[in-house]
Write an enzyme that holds these catalytic residues in place. Sequence first.
Site, PDB file in Angstrom:
ATOM      1  CG  HIS A   1      -9.286  -8.376  -3.100  1.00 31.08           C
ATOM      2  ND1 HIS A   1      -8.786  -9.109  -2.039  1.00 31.08           N
ATOM      3  CD2 HIS A   1     -10.386  -9.052  -3.528  1.00 31.08           C
ATOM      4  CE1 HIS A   1      -9.548 -10.181  -1.853  1.00 31.08           C
ATOM      5  NE2 HIS A   1     -10.529 -10.165  -2.734  1.00 31.08           N
TER       6      HIS A   1
ATOM      7  CG  ASP B   1      -6.835 -14.136   5.513  1.00 31.90           C
ATOM      8  OD1 ASP B   1      -7.566 -13.821   4.550  1.00 31.90           O
ATOM      9  OD2 ASP B   1      -7.135 -15.006   6.342  1.00 31.90           O
TER      10      ASP B   1
ATOM     11  CG  LEU C   1      12.932  -7.144  -0.753  1.00 32.88           C
ATOM     12  CD1 LEU C   1      13.128  -7.720   0.650  1.00 32.88           C
ATOM     13  CD2 LEU C   1      11.712  -6.213  -0.763  1.00 32.88           C
TER      14      LEU C   1
END
Length: 245
Positions: free
Chosen positions: A36, A19, A130
Site C-alpha cells: 500500500h 489493484d 485536473l
Amino acid sequence: MLNALSKAQLPRHVAIIMDGNGRWARKRHLPREAGHVAGVAAVREVVRAAVDLGLENLTLFAFSSENWKRPKTEIGALMALFRAFFRSDMDELVAKGARVRIIGHRGRVAGDIQAMIEDAETRTAGNKGLNLTFAFDYGGQEEITNAARELARAAAEGRLDPETITTELFAARLFTSALPEPDLVIRTSGEHRLSNFLLWQSAYAELLFVETLWPDFGREALTQALHSFAARERRFGALNSDAVA
Ligand code: IPE
Ligand code: IPE
Ligand code: MG
C-alpha cells in the site's frame, strides 16, 4: 516512445481501480502494508502524469465499501496512508490547480479524516485544473440505492412526480453529479471485474484490464493506456458512419 496524443484523442475522464498492492508486496516477501505504501507512490506519479498530459478528470478507487471486511490492522494502515497522503501532497495538488473531491459514504470514516476531506475539497473548490476524485469508502450499489431512496422520499412527501424521473435526474443524485461519465476505466493486477466501482457511470466506458500490479503502474503505463483508448472504436449503440449504407 509513443507519439503525443492530441486533446481530442484523450478520454475526458479516466477512472482507475488501483489493484494489486498486496500481491506486489507478497512477491517481495513484504507485509501487505508495504504494498500500500508503494501504491501511494504510484498514485503520486499517475496524478503528476495526468496533470502533465492535460487530463480533465481522474478518479481513483482507493477504498471500497467492501474493504471494511479486511483485517483491522490493514484497514488501519490504509487509513493512516490516506491521512499521510493528504498531509504531504495537498500543497502540491493546490499548486497544480487540481480540484480534489472524495466520493463515498463518509459517515463511516474517522472524524479527523472527514475533516481532512472537507478541508481538501474547500481548499481546491475554485481550482480549474485536473478534477481529481478519490473513491474512498465507495460502493456503486450503495450510491445507486441512496439516490433511489432520496427520490422515493421526495416522491412520498409529494415533492417529486415519479413520472419526471429521468436518467439525468437520477445521475444528478449520484456522488459524481459534477463529473462527466468515465470514458476509460482501467483495472490493474489482471483481475477482470468492477468490484462495485462506478456501476451506473461506466455504462459506456471503455474497459482496460492490465496485468501490471498497481505499485508498478506509472507515467508510462498511463500513457500506454491512453494510446490503447485512442485506438478503440466507440459506438454508444449506434453505427459508425462507414457502416451506414
Ligand atoms: C488494492 O490492492 C488496494 C486496496 C484495495 C485498498 P489490494 O490490497 O487489493 O491488493 P491485492 O489485490 O491483494 O494484491
Ligand atoms: C477493489 O479492489 C477496490 C479498490 C481497488 C480500492 P479489491 O481488491 O477490494 O477487489 P476484489 O475484492 O478483488 O474484488
Ligand atoms: Mg485486490
